[in-house]
Design a protein around this motif. Structure first.
Motif, short mmCIF file in Angstrom:
data_model
loop_
_atom_site.label_atom_id
_atom_site.label_comp_id
_atom_site.label_asym_id
_atom_site.label_seq_id
_atom_site.Cartn_x
_atom_site.Cartn_y
_atom_site.Cartn_z
N TRP A 7 0.84 -1.19 0.00
CA TRP A 7 0.00 0.00 0.00
C TRP A 7 0.88 1.24 0.00
N ASP A 8 0.62 2.14 -0.91
CA ASP A 8 1.45 3.34 -1.04
C ASP A 8 0.85 4.56 -0.34
N GLY A 9 -0.26 4.39 0.36
CA GLY A 9 -0.88 5.50 1.08
C GLY A 9 -1.84 6.29 0.24
N ARG A 10 -1.75 6.18 -1.08
CA ARG A 10 -2.65 6.91 -1.96
C ARG A 10 -3.77 6.01 -2.47
N PHE A 34 -9.23 2.32 -0.02
CA PHE A 34 -9.47 1.09 0.73
C PHE A 34 -9.86 -0.04 -0.21
N ALA A 35 -10.65 0.28 -1.24
CA ALA A 35 -11.02 -0.73 -2.22
C ALA A 35 -9.78 -1.26 -2.93
N GLY A 36 -8.78 -0.39 -3.14
CA GLY A 36 -7.52 -0.80 -3.74
C GLY A 36 -6.76 -1.76 -2.84
N ARG A 78 -8.15 -3.81 -0.75
CA ARG A 78 -8.85 -5.09 -0.88
C ARG A 78 -8.39 -5.84 -2.12
N GLY A 79 -8.18 -5.09 -3.20
CA GLY A 79 -7.71 -5.72 -4.43
C GLY A 79 -6.33 -6.33 -4.26
N VAL A 80 -5.45 -5.60 -3.56
CA VAL A 80 -4.10 -6.11 -3.31
C VAL A 80 -4.18 -7.37 -2.45
N ALA A 81 -5.01 -7.32 -1.40
CA ALA A 81 -5.16 -8.48 -0.53
C ALA A 81 -5.76 -9.66 -1.30
N ARG A 82 -6.75 -9.37 -2.13
CA ARG A 82 -7.37 -10.43 -2.93
C ARG A 82 -6.35 -11.07 -3.87
N ASP A 83 -5.51 -10.24 -4.49
CA ASP A 83 -4.47 -10.77 -5.37
C ASP A 83 -3.47 -11.64 -4.60
N ALA A 84 -3.13 -11.22 -3.38
CA ALA A 84 -2.20 -12.00 -2.56
C ALA A 84 -2.80 -13.36 -2.21
#
Length: 128
Positions: free
Chosen positions: A13-16, A19-21, A23-29
């Motif tokens: 997470w880059d801070g920008r 929250f939906a983003g 979730r996407g990163v977590a879903r991809d992981a």
């Protein structure tokens, strides 16, 4: 999701990102983890000997949750084909017109392998 998957998501997470983003990163992981567990089981016991239920159990999710990430067991191995397909299509279209179809296809798929860092033996018998 495991604690380590959540940490990976937070580290990315880059801070920008919204929250939906996140979730996407977590879903991809999680998706990547499910795929890796499946690949490990396939390598150990063979593709046909492993069920979706076994992959899910090893990950700690239900078979229904598995299908939220992958429509079929095969998809857990193949992964996302759209991006690779676009790369192959573009590489194929860029090949010289005097090349044979097989040479162009080999070069186009070679570009895909090069983009993923995959090492394969490319024998001269591939194109004749």
């Amino acid at each position: 999701m495991s604690v380590s998957d959540a940490r990976v998501a937070l580290d990315l997470w880059d801070g920008r990102t919204s929250f939906a983003g996140i979730r996407g990163v977590a879903r991809d992981a999680v998706r990547d983890h499910v795929a890796q567990v499946g690949i490990d089981l396939f390598a150990e016991r063979g593709f046909d000997a492993v069920t979706v239920e076994e992959i899910a159990a090893n990950v700690g999710i239900s078979a229904r949750s598995f299908h939220r990430y992958f429509p079929t067991k095969e998809d857990s191995v193949i992964g996302e084909t759209r991006v690779g397909g676009e790369l192959v299509t573009d590489a194929f279209a860029a090949r010289p017109l005097d090349e044979t179809v097989w040479e162009s296809l080999a070069a186009a798929f070679g570009a895909l392998l090069d983009s993923t860092g995959t090492e394969v033996s490319r024998g001269s018998d591939v194109c004749g």
